[in-house]
Write an enzyme that holds these catalytic residues in place. Sequence first.
Site, short mmCIF file in Angstrom:
data_model
loop_
_atom_site.label_atom_id
_atom_site.label_comp_id
_atom_site.label_asym_id
_atom_site.label_seq_id
_atom_site.Cartn_x
_atom_site.Cartn_y
_atom_site.Cartn_z
N ARG A 42 2.00 -4.88 6.10
CA ARG A 42 1.31 -3.84 5.34
C ARG A 42 2.15 -2.58 5.38
O ARG A 42 2.66 -2.20 6.43
CB ARG A 42 -0.08 -3.54 5.91
CG ARG A 42 -0.80 -2.47 5.07
CD ARG A 42 -2.27 -2.33 5.37
NE ARG A 42 -2.88 -1.43 4.39
CZ ARG A 42 -4.15 -1.45 4.02
NH1 ARG A 42 -4.96 -2.34 4.54
NH2 ARG A 42 -4.60 -0.60 3.13
N ASN B 135 -10.94 -2.50 -5.57
CA ASN B 135 -10.17 -1.53 -6.36
C ASN B 135 -10.77 -1.31 -7.75
O ASN B 135 -10.42 -0.33 -8.42
CB ASN B 135 -8.70 -1.97 -6.49
CG ASN B 135 -7.89 -1.83 -5.21
OD1 ASN B 135 -6.96 -2.60 -4.96
ND2 ASN B 135 -8.20 -0.83 -4.39
N ASP C 236 0.82 -1.21 0.00
CA ASP C 236 0.00 0.00 0.00
C ASP C 236 0.86 1.27 0.00
O ASP C 236 1.98 1.27 0.53
CB ASP C 236 -0.91 -0.02 1.24
CG ASP C 236 -2.09 0.92 1.11
OD1 ASP C 236 -2.37 1.41 -0.02
OD2 ASP C 236 -2.75 1.20 2.13
C1 IPE Z 1 -5.50 -2.62 -0.23
O1 IPE Z 1 -5.16 -1.30 -0.43
C2 IPE Z 1 -5.47 -3.35 -1.53
C3 IPE Z 1 -4.14 -3.56 -2.10
C4 IPE Z 1 -2.99 -3.24 -1.56
C5 IPE Z 1 -4.13 -4.19 -3.37
P1 IPE Z 1 -6.28 -0.18 -0.58
O2 IPE Z 1 -5.54 1.11 -0.72
O3 IPE Z 1 -7.23 -0.52 -1.65
O4 IPE Z 1 -7.02 -0.27 0.82
P2 IPE Z 1 -7.91 0.80 1.59
O5 IPE Z 1 -8.92 1.30 0.62
O6 IPE Z 1 -6.98 1.88 2.05
O7 IPE Z 1 -8.49 0.04 2.74
C1 IPE Z 2 -1.56 0.20 -3.31
O1 IPE Z 2 -1.32 1.56 -3.39
C2 IPE Z 2 -1.81 -0.44 -4.64
C3 IPE Z 2 -3.23 -0.73 -4.95
C4 IPE Z 2 -4.20 -0.69 -4.10
C5 IPE Z 2 -3.53 -1.09 -6.30
P1 IPE Z 2 -2.49 2.61 -3.41
O2 IPE Z 2 -2.84 2.90 -4.83
O3 IPE Z 2 -3.63 2.18 -2.56
O4 IPE Z 2 -1.79 3.88 -2.79
P2 IPE Z 2 -2.45 4.90 -1.75
O5 IPE Z 2 -2.92 4.11 -0.58
O6 IPE Z 2 -3.57 5.60 -2.47
O7 IPE Z 2 -1.32 5.81 -1.41
MG MG Z 3 -4.10 2.42 -0.61
#
Ligand code: IPE
Ligand code: IPE
Ligand code: MG
Length: 261
Positions: free
Chosen positions: A198, A78, A30
């Site tokens: 995480r 997502n 993340d």
């Molecule tokens: C979790 O990250 C999913 C992945 C890392 C693929 P998100 O960014 O989607 O999670 P939330 O929305 O902050 O809970």
């Molecule tokens: C994790 O990074 C990757 C996916 C969920 C695809 P994010 O895209 O959620 O990055 P932040 O949390 O918005 O910074």
């Molecule tokens: Mg994220």
Amino acid sequence: MKSNLKLSINQDIIDTYEGDVPKHIGVIMDGNGRWAQERGMIRIRGHHEGAKTVRTVVESCRYLGCEALTLYAFSAQNWGRPEDEVKGLMSLFDLYIKKERKTILDNGIQLRVIGDRSKLGPKLISAIEGLEEISKDNSDMILQVAVSYGGREEIIRAAKIIAEKATRNEIDTDQIDEHMLASAMYSPDLPDPELIVRTSGEFRVSNFLTWQSAYSEFFVSDLYWPDFDEEEFVKALKSFGDRQRRFGKTGEQISKEDSSK
Ligand code: IPE
Ligand code: IPE
Ligand code: MG
């Protein structure tokens, strides 16, 4: 054999970890978007940068001798992101399959993609299936990439598999137990992840390995995923190594069990 590996990581840093190696590690990757936005870049640049960290962590786990690594790359939820980000991520997965093919095959790694792949484009599905097929007999490490994946969705899928068996009178409802549910998950042959990491300082599970994480140890890193490196990975391992896993028992019981091993 470590000497046969073709790795680009800093092995000296990984070697500083001397504790038990988890058989299965899960990673919620993340913070890519924030990493990019804080640098005035578009979010997809962060995802591309994050792909480099994927290689570091895959290679580190292979070097350590983990049996399995599950990377959370794209959740079922997502799909609700803006269309251009979803498209950018799908092209990145396609690129990843092409670029990482050599690292995967050179290091005896088996690739598995878990999640609802029916939602992916046909080109990406065939690229995934191609690499899954060619790597299927590799047994040094299993790399699971969770794409279009949700832990609740996986449990619903398992419930349907079992319900269909019951409808066909192949099983009796009395036989439904933890073992049967576990057997209906995507990868019943893998041990549950002992450690889930995480990044980006978020203390939540976001629908990752809901069934399998019942007793996982968690480590939250404050670093955004593109900044996660060998050093931070060793911090996660050391934190894991320092814990006593009790599985509902008392600390005294566990100490006694450990000393009689
Ligand atoms: C979790 O990250 C999913 C992945 C890392 C693929 P998100 O960014 O989607 O999670 P939330 O929305 O902050 O809970
Ligand atoms: C994790 O990074 C990757 C996916 C969920 C695809 P994010 O895209 O959620 O990055 P932040 O949390 O918005 O910074
Ligand atoms: Mg994220």
